[in-house]
Design a protein around this motif. Structure first.
Motif, PDB file in Angstrom:
ATOM      1  N   LYS A  37       0.702  -0.965   0.083  1.00 17.22           N
ATOM      2  CA  LYS A  37      -0.154   0.535   0.450  1.00 17.22           C
ATOM      3  C   LYS A  37       1.211   1.709  -0.254  1.00 17.22           C
ATOM      4  N   GLN A  38       1.858   1.511   0.810  1.00 14.37           N
ATOM      5  CA  GLN A  38       2.738   2.383   0.353  1.00 14.37           C
ATOM      6  C   GLN A  38       3.436   2.814  -0.539  1.00 14.37           C
ATOM      7  N   TRP A  39       3.911   1.561  -1.332  1.00 11.46           N
ATOM      8  CA  TRP A  39       4.248   1.503  -2.401  1.00 11.46           C
ATOM      9  C   TRP A  39       3.758   2.737  -3.227  1.00 11.46           C
ATOM     10  N   TYR A  40       2.394   1.683  -3.187  1.00 11.12           N
ATOM     11  CA  TYR A  40       1.206   1.942  -4.103  1.00 11.12           C
ATOM     12  C   TYR A  40       0.766   3.316  -3.735  1.00 11.12           C
ATOM     13  N   ALA A  41       1.157   4.428  -2.869  1.00  8.25           N
ATOM     14  CA  ALA A  41       0.997   5.355  -2.781  1.00  8.25           C
ATOM     15  C   ALA A  41       1.949   6.246  -3.259  1.00  8.25           C
ATOM     16  N   ARG A  42       3.288   6.048  -3.364  1.00 12.63           N
ATOM     17  CA  ARG A  42       4.513   6.739  -3.274  1.00 12.63           C
ATOM     18  C   ARG A  42       3.798   6.721  -5.039  1.00 12.63           C
ATOM     19  N   MET A  43       3.414   5.000  -5.927  1.00 12.94           N
ATOM     20  CA  MET A  43       3.386   5.529  -7.641  1.00 12.94           C
ATOM     21  C   MET A  43       1.958   6.240  -7.778  1.00 12.94           C
ATOM     22  N   LYS A  44       1.133   6.326  -7.352  1.00 10.28           N
ATOM     23  CA  LYS A  44      -0.401   6.942  -7.351  1.00 10.28           C
ATOM     24  C   LYS A  44       0.253   8.395  -7.105  1.00 10.28           C
ATOM     25  N   SER A  45       1.659   9.057  -6.404  1.00 11.28           N
ATOM     26  CA  SER A  45       1.706  10.767  -6.387  1.00 11.28           C
ATOM     27  C   SER A  45       2.722  10.625  -7.238  1.00 11.28           C
ATOM     28  N   ARG A  46       3.019   9.637  -8.409  1.00 14.42           N
ATOM     29  CA  ARG A  46       3.666  10.713  -9.381  1.00 14.42           C
ATOM     30  C   ARG A  46       3.059  11.354 -10.590  1.00 14.42           C
ATOM     31  N   PRO A  47       3.597  12.405 -11.411  1.00 18.18           N
ATOM     32  CA  PRO A  47       2.299  13.367 -11.966  1.00 18.18           C
ATOM     33  C   PRO A  47       2.013  12.506 -13.055  1.00 18.18           C
ATOM     34  N   SER A  48       2.557  10.938 -13.601  1.00 25.37           N
ATOM     35  CA  SER A  48       2.655  10.341 -14.207  1.00 25.37           C
ATOM     36  C   SER A  48       1.311   9.450 -14.482  1.00 25.37           C
ATOM     37  N   PHE A  49       0.528   9.543 -12.822  1.00 26.23           N
ATOM     38  CA  PHE A  49      -0.256   8.775 -12.900  1.00 26.23           C
ATOM     39  C   PHE A  49      -1.743   9.344 -12.923  1.00 26.23           C
ATOM     40  N   ARG A  50      -1.742  10.575 -12.703  1.00 28.96           N
ATOM     41  CA  ARG A  50      -3.410  11.629 -12.583  1.00 28.96           C
ATOM     42  C   ARG A  50      -3.695  11.459 -14.008  1.00 28.96           C
ATOM     43  N   PRO A  51      -3.227  11.337 -14.839  1.00 23.79           N
ATOM     44  CA  PRO A  51      -4.306  11.005 -16.338  1.00 23.79           C
ATOM     45  C   PRO A  51      -5.294   9.675 -15.824  1.00 23.79           C
ATOM     46  N   LEU A  52      -4.351   8.634 -15.114  1.00 18.12           N
ATOM     47  CA  LEU A  52      -5.288   6.794 -14.683  1.00 18.12           C
ATOM     48  C   LEU A  52      -6.076   7.575 -13.825  1.00 18.12           C
ATOM     49  N   LEU A  53      -5.158   8.410 -12.687  1.00 18.35           N
ATOM     50  CA  LEU A  53      -7.158   8.779 -11.612  1.00 18.35           C
ATOM     51  C   LEU A  53      -7.988   9.547 -12.217  1.00 18.35           C
ATOM     52  N   ALA A  54      -7.945  10.324 -13.407  1.00 10.38           N
ATOM     53  CA  ALA A  54      -8.687  10.995 -14.271  1.00 10.38           C
ATOM     54  C   ALA A  54      -9.767  10.505 -14.750  1.00 10.38           C
ATOM     55  N   ASP A  55      -9.485   8.981 -15.492  1.00 12.01           N
ATOM     56  CA  ASP A  55     -10.353   8.103 -16.388  1.00 12.01           C
ATOM     57  C   ASP A  55     -12.005   7.928 -16.068  1.00 12.01           C
ATOM     58  N   LYS A  56     -12.357   8.006 -16.780  1.00 12.23           N
ATOM     59  CA  LYS A  56     -14.155   7.230 -16.567  1.00 12.23           C
ATOM     60  C   LYS A  56     -14.078   6.999 -17.363  1.00 12.23           C
ATOM     61  N   VAL A  57     -14.733   5.399 -17.016  1.00 16.02           N
ATOM     62  CA  VAL A  57     -15.400   4.930 -17.897  1.00 16.02           C
ATOM     63  C   VAL A  57     -17.081   5.053 -17.948  1.00 16.02           C
ATOM     64  N   GLU A  58     -17.861   5.048 -19.239  1.00 15.11           N
ATOM     65  CA  GLU A  58     -19.368   5.709 -18.831  1.00 15.11           C
ATOM     66  C   GLU A  58     -19.934   4.048 -18.650  1.00 15.11           C
ATOM     67  N   GLY A  59     -20.759   4.032 -17.314  1.00 12.46           N
ATOM     68  CA  GLY A  59     -20.930   3.432 -17.003  1.00 12.46           C
ATOM     69  C   GLY A  59     -20.733   2.975 -15.481  1.00 12.46           C
ATOM     70  N   THR A  60     -19.177   3.130 -15.403  1.00 13.93           N
ATOM     71  CA  THR A  60     -18.542   2.876 -14.495  1.00 13.93           C
ATOM     72  C   THR A  60     -18.752   4.064 -12.954  1.00 13.93           C
ATOM     73  N   ARG A  61     -18.388   3.329 -11.936  1.00 14.91           N
ATOM     74  CA  ARG A  61     -17.919   4.736 -11.097  1.00 14.91           C
ATOM     75  C   ARG A  61     -16.727   4.325  -9.856  1.00 14.91           C
ATOM     76  N   PRO A  62     -16.236   4.872 -10.242  1.00 11.12           N
ATOM     77  CA  PRO A  62     -14.434   4.200  -9.466  1.00 11.12           C
ATOM     78  C   PRO A  62     -15.112   4.199  -7.929  1.00 11.12           C
ATOM     79  N   PRO A  63     -14.500   4.330  -6.604  1.00 11.44           N
ATOM     80  CA  PRO A  63     -14.790   4.254  -5.181  1.00 11.44           C
ATOM     81  C   PRO A  63     -14.319   6.004  -5.143  1.00 11.44           C
ATOM     82  N   ARG A  64     -14.506   6.621  -4.096  1.00  9.58           N
ATOM     83  CA  ARG A  64     -13.994   7.250  -3.730  1.00  9.58           C
ATOM     84  C   ARG A  64     -12.066   7.204  -3.059  1.00  9.58           C
ATOM     85  N   HIS A  65     -11.992   6.373  -2.786  1.00 14.18           N
ATOM     86  CA  HIS A  65     -10.088   6.303  -2.621  1.00 14.18           C
ATOM     87  C   HIS A  65      -9.575   6.116  -4.359  1.00 14.18           C
TER      88      HIS A  65
END
Lengths: 224, 224
Positions: A190-218
């Motif tokens: 989880k700690q490693w993933y938190a570091r990965m998630k904080s990288r600027p390269s991750f931002r577009p992935l975290l902004a993804d929204k696919v029709e019909g889905t709603r990712p959980p808040r976390h």
């Protein structure tokens, strides 16, 4: 200019997007269904599938399809920053874990991820609960292995960020989009993933929204 | 000196053996069960599995595990003859088909090949005929795709021999060891395979004998 055809929830496509972002390679992203014909690329070789990268920056147009071809291609042609270490011994470790990630997670993609896409994206009425359960079980066993690695290494293949981290993080992010990763069972991961998630390269992935889905808040939360 | 731990019927291990032979790299082969501990390599990183290559020829011992790591490693360090073309565009095509081969045939390995090994090597009394049938069905669909390629290209990825040919031939050779490839349905592919089989690099594979099994006569026959 480079153009990437991808499907936002596909872990292989996500790996390529992360690598392009890490290398700050400008590209134009086209969302496409897996298996769909790419009319713009009439001369695509038989059996090509997503992700597909077109590089029209040189004299000759270059088409690469599949994570393996694309990631090695951008590593060979767009050197900095490297996503693969310099020493042959270290490169072997990166490629071992990268292949481990693609091979091991394939089982989770076929069961858990495919079932979630059926449920939410394709709006299938019938949910195959056996397949879901098998998928969650398979995912947990992979997480156990990764927790061991994350406990002793800064990055998956050693001291520096590499394609192994990108591939593993991309897969986990796709499962996390549906809230399927039991993060609390694997604190080091989880700690490693938190570091990965904080990288600027991750931002577009975290902004993804696919029709019909709603990712959980976390999903997009850096302090999850 | 190099040492390879491999299982003779594993398609990935076969691919590596072919590549080492093509490059005329001397190596010492150790037959090992998949998943078994390699006592000689106490410091093998977690999650390593066959094939495993140890290169003790340099100052530092180098260990590579997995087809991806080993094949890219020997291609980077033992240059001639190349099993990967020079142009980035052509390399992308080789890696696309190589990945296609590993990903698509994984399904056949899990069903058909695993079941044959259960029957003959592990002498399991119960044969899972559904899994066998699924495997044969999956294999036929892959053969159809390859027949198309073999009809228009000398080698799978173009005009020269590459890792794509070695990976595909290695997989087919493992299924052929149990007589499971319906060659007559795919004449162009059969011709390509006859050429592959005639290469000196193939000889050790054709001489393989695993306890409990007896390959069909045509397996080692160059005019099959």
């Amino acid at each position: 200019m480079k153009r990437l055809w991808h499907w936002p929830l596909d872990p292989g496509c996500r790996t390529v997007r992360l690598a392009l972002e890490e290398k700050k390679i400008a590209f134009d992203a086209k969302v496409t269904w897996p298996g769909a014909t790419i009319s713009e690329l009439a001369n695509l070789p038989p059996g090509s599938d997503l992700p597909v990268l077109l590089d029209a920056s040189g004299e000759q147009k270059i088409i690469a399809s599949g994570t393996h071809a694309i990631l090695e291609y951008i590593e060979e042609t767009d050197a900095a920053p490297r996503l693969m270490p310099l020493l042959a011994k270290d490169r072997a470790e990166v490629r071992r874990l990268w292949q481990w990630s693609e091979t091991s997670f394939a089982e989770v993609n076929r069961s858990l991820l495919a079932e979630r896409e059926n449920q939410w994206v394709r709006r299938s009425k019938q949910s195959d609960t056996t397949r879901l359960r098998e998928g969650i079980h398979a995912l947990k066993s992979k997480l156990g292995f990764l927790e061991g690695l994350a406990g002793v290494r800064t990055y998956m293949a050693g001291r520096t960020l590499s394609l192994a981290d990108l591939s593993i993080a991309a897969h986990l992010s796709a499962y996390d989009y549906f809230g399927d990763v039991p993060w609390d069972l694997t604190p080091d991961l989880k700690q490693w993933y938190a570091r990965m998630k904080s990288r600027p390269s991750f931002r577009p992935l975290l902004a993804d929204k696919v029709e019909g889905t709603r990712p959980p808040r976390h999903y997009a939360d850096l302090d999850f």
